[in-house]
Design an enzyme around this catalytic site. Sequence first.
Site: not given
Ligand code: NDP
Ligand code: 2IT
Length: 444
Positions: A126, A166, A376
């Site tokens: 990460k 992420d 991925s």
């Molecule tokens: P994005 O940046 O696309 O979206 C994040 C969302 O969560 C936004 O709506 C954001 O609001 C909100 N958010 C982030 N930080 C905070 C905080 N501290 N308090 C409140 N709201 C918050 O990220 P993802 O959707 O990609 O990721 C969301 C979660 O999913 C994370 O935990 C990530 O690690 C996990 N994840 C992501 C994957 C991926 O493929 N993208 C895969 C697996 C897990 P705002 O815009 O206001 O910051």
């Molecule tokens: O938390 C996660 O699994 C991710 N943000 C996706 C990682 C990836 O390599 O697609």
Amino acid sequence: MSYVDEVIERVVKENPSEPEFHQAVKEVLNSLRVVVDANEEKFRRDAVLERLVNPERQIKFRVPWIDDQGQVHVNTGYRVQFNSAIGPYKGGLRLHPSVNLGIIKFLGFEQIFKNSLTGLPIGGGKGGSDFDPKGKSDREVMAFCQSFMSELCKYIGADTDVPAGDIGTGAREIGYMFGQYKKLRGVFEGVLTGKGLSYGGSLARTQATGYGLLYIVEEMLKSKGKSIEGKTVTVSGAGNVAIYAVEKAQQLGAKVVTVSDSNGWVYDPDGIDVAALKEIKEVKRQRLTEYKNYRPHSEYHEGKGVWSIKADIALPCATQNELDIEDAKALVANGVMVVAEGANMPTTQEATDYLQANNVYFIPGKAANAGGVATSALEMSQNSERMSWSFEEVDAKLKNVMIGLFHNIDAAAKKYGFDDNYVVGANIAGFEKVVDAMNAQGIV
Ligand code: NDP
Ligand code: 2IT
């Protein structure tokens, strides 16, 4: 003192000021007790747990960049290459002001087990930075991404370490980073995933985490003779994971009534308008206050509140520790049946314990959100064979991974007498494969 307790104590002592990392390690090691205790002598001699909780390598670097006014800024970049026993390091890059080494280590540690559970050949890693892309111009984001990659490119490669998106890192950021990698290293290879479709990205990667989350919930409910159809769902977050969780839940016949961002949350009793959500977040990069312009009958509330709404299924898809004990109590009081983590570690330990004690089916992030990284890995395969598969082909493979993953964690939980405890099931199933691979490769 037991081996597990001894290692937990050392992790806390040797990694001060990293509470999220402690939390992730405790959650995993505590649920491995039944396996570790049965092999205590051998595991101690081989220092299995010490090797697991210490990253193979952690890289920290300076990221200077210039804003549109000519001001120089300095952020900190990180890449933690945690475990390569089953494949090249694989995991996202988080760009958020809260990022520090402890957060990247918790995410990298979780990623080891998640990636193992996908059944695909990917190790755990990460990275990220405390840079905040919010409110920055495209040029400023590009300047940051280029500077970040100028250093990171020394440590990654298609067969070494393959970062992805992420929080805060989406298609735009991946594009700028890929361009800089290619310029500096002179190779066009699958070094990042989540790329745009015109230069090697995989169809269905954008949707994969959210879709995968619903596929595993669907399979879990099916195993209980139930289905998603007609259920009320609450979702937190409004980013990549949340948007496609909403979309797939609706396709499966559920009604999703909430989304949130870090300022507030939306309640739309008629069901979230996913096209409006995409336009606000993916196209215009606006705040959720805009949603009311599309849906005048919806409500917008400042602050936290999604978990106070009555629902059958709750899907936290924003960030770590966003669902605490008070939220868990409210969910249980409202009769919630399933909590599945789209985000990484969004539920505090106390809240998880409470949900499980109240017979809520709880699917932890390392299983529930594994569809993103699994896809991925499918992008890596397509890049290696210089081919691209259709949306339907990738989506079908993703669904297969999630169905197989559910039965794997379900079986592991049952094998050790923890029926329906998917936390124990996921940790044990993920751990067994990694330890087997580590043992086979000797002390390295
Ligand atoms: P994005 O940046 O696309 O979206 C994040 C969302 O969560 C936004 O709506 C954001 O609001 C909100 N958010 C982030 N930080 C905070 C905080 N501290 N308090 C409140 N709201 C918050 O990220 P993802 O959707 O990609 O990721 C969301 C979660 O999913 C994370 O935990 C990530 O690690 C996990 N994840 C992501 C994957 C991926 O493929 N993208 C895969 C697996 C897990 P705002 O815009 O206001 O910051
Ligand atoms: O938390 C996660 O699994 C991710 N943000 C996706 C990682 C990836 O390599 O697609």
